[in-house]
Design a protein around this motif. Structure first.
Motif, PDB file in Angstrom:
ATOM      1  N   ARG A 173       9.278  -3.757   1.326  1.00 28.13           N
ATOM      2  CA  ARG A 173       8.146  -2.865   0.991  1.00 28.13           C
ATOM      3  C   ARG A 173       6.978  -3.624   0.379  1.00 28.13           C
ATOM      4  N   LYS A 174       6.777  -4.876   0.896  1.00 27.64           N
ATOM      5  CA  LYS A 174       5.643  -5.672   0.430  1.00 27.64           C
ATOM      6  C   LYS A 174       4.626  -5.910   1.541  1.00 27.64           C
ATOM      7  N   ASP A 175       4.969  -5.603   2.771  1.00 23.70           N
ATOM      8  CA  ASP A 175       4.075  -5.914   3.873  1.00 23.70           C
ATOM      9  C   ASP A 175       4.206  -4.855   4.963  1.00 23.70           C
ATOM     10  N   SER A 176       3.206  -4.843   5.828  1.00 25.49           N
ATOM     11  CA  SER A 176       3.190  -3.861   6.905  1.00 25.49           C
ATOM     12  C   SER A 176       2.394  -4.423   8.076  1.00 25.49           C
ATOM     13  N   SER A 177       2.623  -3.858   9.233  1.00 25.50           N
ATOM     14  CA  SER A 177       1.860  -4.260  10.409  1.00 25.50           C
ATOM     15  C   SER A 177       1.485  -3.039  11.222  1.00 25.50           C
ATOM     16  N   LEU A 178       0.375  -3.192  11.917  1.00 24.27           N
ATOM     17  CA  LEU A 178      -0.108  -2.177  12.852  1.00 24.27           C
ATOM     18  C   LEU A 178      -0.231  -2.851  14.206  1.00 24.27           C
ATOM     19  N   HIS A 179       0.465  -2.337  15.195  1.00 29.14           N
ATOM     20  CA  HIS A 179       0.419  -2.888  16.547  1.00 29.14           C
ATOM     21  C   HIS A 179      -0.182  -1.849  17.472  1.00 29.14           C
ATOM     22  N   ILE A 180      -1.179  -2.260  18.231  1.00 31.43           N
ATOM     23  CA  ILE A 180      -1.795  -1.364  19.215  1.00 31.43           C
ATOM     24  C   ILE A 180      -1.494  -1.905  20.604  1.00 31.43           C
ATOM     25  N   THR A 181      -0.946  -1.051  21.422  1.00 34.20           N
ATOM     26  CA  THR A 181      -0.609  -1.409  22.802  1.00 34.20           C
ATOM     27  C   THR A 181      -1.714  -0.923  23.734  1.00 34.20           C
ATOM     28  N   ALA A 182      -2.075  -1.803  24.664  1.00 37.63           N
ATOM     29  CA  ALA A 182      -3.080  -1.427  25.675  1.00 37.63           C
ATOM     30  C   ALA A 182      -4.327  -0.827  25.028  1.00 37.63           C
ATOM     31  N   PRO A 224     -18.259   3.964  10.234  1.00 36.45           N
ATOM     32  CA  PRO A 224     -19.407   3.630   9.383  1.00 36.45           C
ATOM     33  C   PRO A 224     -19.979   4.854   8.670  1.00 36.45           C
ATOM     34  N   GLY A 225     -20.176   4.734   7.371  1.00 33.71           N
ATOM     35  CA  GLY A 225     -20.782   5.817   6.604  1.00 33.71           C
ATOM     36  C   GLY A 225     -19.879   6.997   6.324  1.00 33.71           C
ATOM     37  N   GLU A 226     -18.595   6.860   6.615  1.00 35.69           N
ATOM     38  CA  GLU A 226     -17.662   7.966   6.386  1.00 35.69           C
ATOM     39  C   GLU A 226     -16.477   7.504   5.540  1.00 35.69           C
ATOM     40  N   GLY A 227     -15.697   8.474   5.093  1.00 39.04           N
ATOM     41  CA  GLY A 227     -14.520   8.152   4.306  1.00 39.04           C
ATOM     42  C   GLY A 227     -13.351   7.729   5.177  1.00 39.04           C
ATOM     43  N   PRO A 228     -12.383   7.024   4.589  1.00 35.88           N
ATOM     44  CA  PRO A 228     -11.188   6.633   5.349  1.00 35.88           C
ATOM     45  C   PRO A 228     -10.419   7.867   5.817  1.00 35.88           C
ATOM     46  N   VAL A 229      -9.876   7.803   7.007  1.00 36.04           N
ATOM     47  CA  VAL A 229      -9.072   8.889   7.563  1.00 36.04           C
ATOM     48  C   VAL A 229      -7.648   8.373   7.735  1.00 36.04           C
ATOM     49  N   LEU A 230      -6.716   9.081   7.140  1.00 38.92           N
ATOM     50  CA  LEU A 230      -5.318   8.648   7.153  1.00 38.92           C
ATOM     51  C   LEU A 230      -4.736   8.700   8.565  1.00 38.92           C
ATOM     52  N   LEU A 231      -4.118   7.580   8.957  1.00 38.83           N
ATOM     53  CA  LEU A 231      -3.406   7.530  10.238  1.00 38.83           C
ATOM     54  C   LEU A 231      -1.917   7.787  10.037  1.00 38.83           C
ATOM     55  N   VAL A 232      -1.338   7.059   9.079  1.00 40.58           N
ATOM     56  CA  VAL A 232       0.103   7.169   8.881  1.00 40.58           C
ATOM     57  C   VAL A 232       0.475   6.686   7.489  1.00 40.58           C
ATOM     58  N   THR A 233       1.593   7.181   6.993  1.00 38.04           N
ATOM     59  CA  THR A 233       2.182   6.702   5.746  1.00 38.04           C
ATOM     60  C   THR A 233       3.602   6.243   6.041  1.00 38.04           C
ATOM     61  N   VAL A 234       3.947   5.047   5.576  1.00 40.43           N
ATOM     62  CA  VAL A 234       5.327   4.579   5.666  1.00 40.43           C
ATOM     63  C   VAL A 234       5.873   4.440   4.258  1.00 40.43           C
ATOM     64  N   VAL A 235       7.097   4.856   4.095  1.00 42.52           N
ATOM     65  CA  VAL A 235       7.670   4.978   2.760  1.00 42.52           C
ATOM     66  C   VAL A 235       8.931   4.126   2.576  1.00 42.52           C
ATOM     67  N   THR A 236       9.763   4.104   3.580  1.00 41.81           N
ATOM     68  CA  THR A 236      11.062   3.439   3.474  1.00 41.81           C
ATOM     69  C   THR A 236      10.981   2.018   4.023  1.00 41.81           C
ATOM     70  N   GLY A 237      11.598   1.061   3.314  1.00 38.96           N
ATOM     71  CA  GLY A 237      11.632  -0.321   3.796  1.00 38.96           C
ATOM     72  C   GLY A 237      12.226  -0.380   5.190  1.00 38.96           C
ATOM     73  N   GLY A 238      11.540  -1.092   6.114  1.00 34.37           N
ATOM     74  CA  GLY A 238      12.008  -1.200   7.489  1.00 34.37           C
ATOM     75  C   GLY A 238      11.584  -0.046   8.387  1.00 34.37           C
ATOM     76  N   GLU A 239      10.899   0.906   7.826  1.00 29.26           N
ATOM     77  CA  GLU A 239      10.507   2.094   8.599  1.00 29.26           C
ATOM     78  C   GLU A 239       9.515   1.739   9.692  1.00 29.26           C
ATOM     79  N   VAL A 240       9.693   2.363  10.842  1.00 26.88           N
ATOM     80  CA  VAL A 240       8.767   2.206  11.970  1.00 26.88           C
ATOM     81  C   VAL A 240       8.286   3.596  12.376  1.00 26.88           C
TER      82      VAL A 240
END
Lengths: 112, 112
Positions: free
Chosen positions: A69-78, A39-55
């Protein structure tokens, strides 16, 4: 006009659970990025993905770029309470300026 | 990499007044951007600035807006005659490497 649909908009889970956030578009992006914004701050980059299928993995966070290269997902474990925050996906347009198109964000709350 | 610094952090102005928002990135970066985020809405692209010229701009960036890099290190966004709907967080960003973006902490502009 490029659009990114991000889902879910809100997510509340218990500590230790897994979760996935999705980012979808009908447009192709040269890269897709995930940010976290406090809240009240700028976005902080976590990761960039470039290649289709990249994990990419960042500790308990796993990011995937779709083959087309039209969609992406973020999965958080535990998930942990420290993961609570607003997560944004953003696609970089093709072309020299590479301006970002942002999704509407996912507000994640991890309850202890 | 050093952070992107924005000043002021909060600006309150009367409708019709001019405001100048300032950003201090590293001087040897070429690509700079302004984005804005109206409260509760998506982060939106305003303008990209490359090699001291506007590279691309969105429909939001009308004749009331202008950008400058007056002294080679500071980067400014000027709104000539503010409107109520200009109230938002304004973020400066620079391109870091080929794909990463570093955002400033933002200026909260409130037009009354």
């Amino acid at each position: 006009t490029q659009l990114l649909e991000q889902s879910p908009q809100f997510l509340s889970i218990q500590e230790g659970e897994n979760l996935t956030v999705y980012c979808n578009s009908s447009s192709v992006f040269s890269s897709l990025q995930w940010y976290r914004q406090e809240p009240g701050e700028g976005p902080v980059l976590l990761v960039t993905v470039v290649t289709g299928g990249e994990v990419k993995k960042l500790k308990r966070l796993t990011f995937q770029f779709g083959d087309a290269r039209k969609d992406s997902s973020l999965h958080i474990t535990a998930a942990q309470p420290g993961d609570t925050g607003l997560y944004l996906c953003a696609g970089a347009a093709r072309g020299s300026a590479r301006q970002l198109t942002f999704g509407s964000g996912t507000q994640l709350t991890v309850l202890p | 990499e050093p952070e992107v610094t924005q000043t002021p952090s909060h600006q309150v102005t009367q409708m019709g007044q001019e405001v100048i928002l300032r950003c201090v990135p590293i001087s040897n970066h070429l690509y700079f951007y302004w984005y804005r985020q109206i409260l509760g809405q998506k982060v939106e692209f305003l303008v990209s600035f490359y090699n001291n010229e506007i590279s691309e701009k969105s429909e939001i960036f009308d004749d009331q807006f202008s950008v400058e890099r007056p002294d080679g290190s500071n980067f400014t966004l000027k709104i000539r005659s503010t409107k109520l709907e200009d109230s938002a967080m304004y973020f400066c960003a620079r391109l870091t490497g080929n794909y990463g973006y570093t955002f400033g902490s933002g200026t909260r502009l409130t037009v009354v």
